[in-house]
Design a protein around this motif. Structure first.
Motif, PDB file in Angstrom:
ATOM      1  N   UNK A  93       0.815  -1.210   0.000  1.00  0.00           N
ATOM      2  CA  UNK A  93       0.000   0.000   0.000  1.00  0.00           C
ATOM      3  C   UNK A  93       0.852   1.265   0.000  1.00  0.00           C
ATOM      4  N   UNK A  94       1.978   1.234   0.671  1.00  0.00           N
ATOM      5  CA  UNK A  94       2.904   2.375   0.615  1.00  0.00           C
ATOM      6  C   UNK A  94       3.398   2.580  -0.806  1.00  0.00           C
ATOM      7  N   UNK A  95       3.809   1.486  -1.445  1.00  0.00           N
ATOM      8  CA  UNK A  95       4.307   1.567  -2.823  1.00  0.00           C
ATOM      9  C   UNK A  95       3.239   2.061  -3.782  1.00  0.00           C
TER      10      UNK A  95
ATOM     11  N   UNK B  75      -3.212  -7.233   9.460  1.00  0.00           N
ATOM     12  CA  UNK B  75      -2.560  -6.711  10.654  1.00  0.00           C
ATOM     13  C   UNK B  75      -3.051  -5.316  11.004  1.00  0.00           C
ATOM     14  N   UNK B  76      -3.730  -4.671  10.083  1.00  0.00           N
ATOM     15  CA  UNK B  76      -4.336  -3.367  10.357  1.00  0.00           C
ATOM     16  C   UNK B  76      -5.574  -3.213   9.475  1.00  0.00           C
ATOM     17  N   UNK B  77      -6.459  -2.310   9.856  1.00  0.00           N
ATOM     18  CA  UNK B  77      -7.664  -2.110   9.053  1.00  0.00           C
ATOM     19  C   UNK B  77      -7.321  -1.277   7.813  1.00  0.00           C
ATOM     20  N   UNK B  78      -8.082  -1.493   6.755  1.00  0.00           N
ATOM     21  CA  UNK B  78      -7.807  -0.848   5.477  1.00  0.00           C
ATOM     22  C   UNK B  78      -8.598   0.446   5.329  1.00  0.00           C
ATOM     23  N   UNK B  79      -7.957   1.433   4.719  1.00  0.00           N
ATOM     24  CA  UNK B  79      -8.653   2.674   4.381  1.00  0.00           C
ATOM     25  C   UNK B  79      -9.461   2.447   3.104  1.00  0.00           C
ATOM     26  N   UNK B  80     -10.313   3.382   2.777  1.00  0.00           N
ATOM     27  CA  UNK B  80     -11.072   3.275   1.529  1.00  0.00           C
ATOM     28  C   UNK B  80     -10.139   3.207   0.326  1.00  0.00           C
ATOM     29  N   UNK B  81      -9.091   3.999   0.337  1.00  0.00           N
ATOM     30  CA  UNK B  81      -8.133   4.013  -0.774  1.00  0.00           C
ATOM     31  C   UNK B  81      -7.425   2.662  -0.891  1.00  0.00           C
TER      32      UNK B  81
ATOM     33  N   UNK C 182      -8.571  -0.265   0.118  1.00  0.00           N
ATOM     34  CA  UNK C 182      -9.556  -1.227  -0.396  1.00  0.00           C
ATOM     35  C   UNK C 182      -9.728  -1.076  -1.900  1.00  0.00           C
ATOM     36  N   UNK C 183      -9.739   0.164  -2.379  1.00  0.00           N
ATOM     37  CA  UNK C 183      -9.841   0.410  -3.815  1.00  0.00           C
ATOM     38  C   UNK C 183      -8.656  -0.202  -4.556  1.00  0.00           C
ATOM     39  N   UNK C 184      -7.438   0.031  -4.052  1.00  0.00           N
ATOM     40  CA  UNK C 184      -6.241  -0.526  -4.686  1.00  0.00           C
ATOM     41  C   UNK C 184      -6.313  -2.046  -4.735  1.00  0.00           C
ATOM     42  N   UNK C 185      -6.674  -2.658  -3.627  1.00  0.00           N
ATOM     43  CA  UNK C 185      -6.753  -4.112  -3.560  1.00  0.00           C
ATOM     44  C   UNK C 185      -7.801  -4.651  -4.530  1.00  0.00           C
ATOM     45  N   UNK C 186      -8.962  -4.019  -4.570  1.00  0.00           N
ATOM     46  CA  UNK C 186     -10.005  -4.434  -5.498  1.00  0.00           C
ATOM     47  C   UNK C 186      -9.524  -4.310  -6.943  1.00  0.00           C
ATOM     48  N   UNK C 187      -8.834  -3.236  -7.260  1.00  0.00           N
ATOM     49  CA  UNK C 187      -8.337  -3.038  -8.620  1.00  0.00           C
ATOM     50  C   UNK C 187      -7.341  -4.135  -9.013  1.00  0.00           C
ATOM     51  N   UNK C 188      -6.459  -4.506  -8.100  1.00  0.00           N
ATOM     52  CA  UNK C 188      -5.488  -5.571  -8.379  1.00  0.00           C
ATOM     53  C   UNK C 188      -6.202  -6.892  -8.604  1.00  0.00           C
ATOM     54  N   UNK C 189      -7.128  -7.224  -7.716  1.00  0.00           N
ATOM     55  CA  UNK C 189      -7.861  -8.491  -7.845  1.00  0.00           C
ATOM     56  C   UNK C 189      -8.677  -8.516  -9.135  1.00  0.00           C
TER      57      UNK C 189
END
Length: 66
Positions: A10-12, A42-48, A50-57
């Motif tokens: 997420x940092x990258x 290990x931590x809760x996800x921000x909206x951004x 979650x968006x990144x993860x959804x886009x990758x998937x």
């Protein structure tokens, strides 16, 4: 195969969005045959994030071989 810790991913992604590398990084993440995401909850996800993860998937699903 690509192994990534989710906090670092997420940092990258955030930095890549700022400096214009985002499309190239998403392309790299979607083309690798096996993507292993570690330390996922290990931590809760921000909206951004979650968006990144959804886009990758979504892109990985769209590009999967028939």
């Amino acid at each position: 195969m690509l192994y990534l810790r989710v906090p670092r991913l997420f940092e990258d992604l955030a930095l890549a969005r700022l400096d214009g590398r985002y499309p190239r990084l998403i392309n790299k993440l979607t083309r690798v045959q096996l993507l292993i995401l570690d330390d996922f909850r290990t931590h809760s996800l921000t909206d951004q994030q979650r968006f990144h993860l959804f886009e990758i998937v979504e892109e990985r699903y769209r590009r999967k071989p028939p």
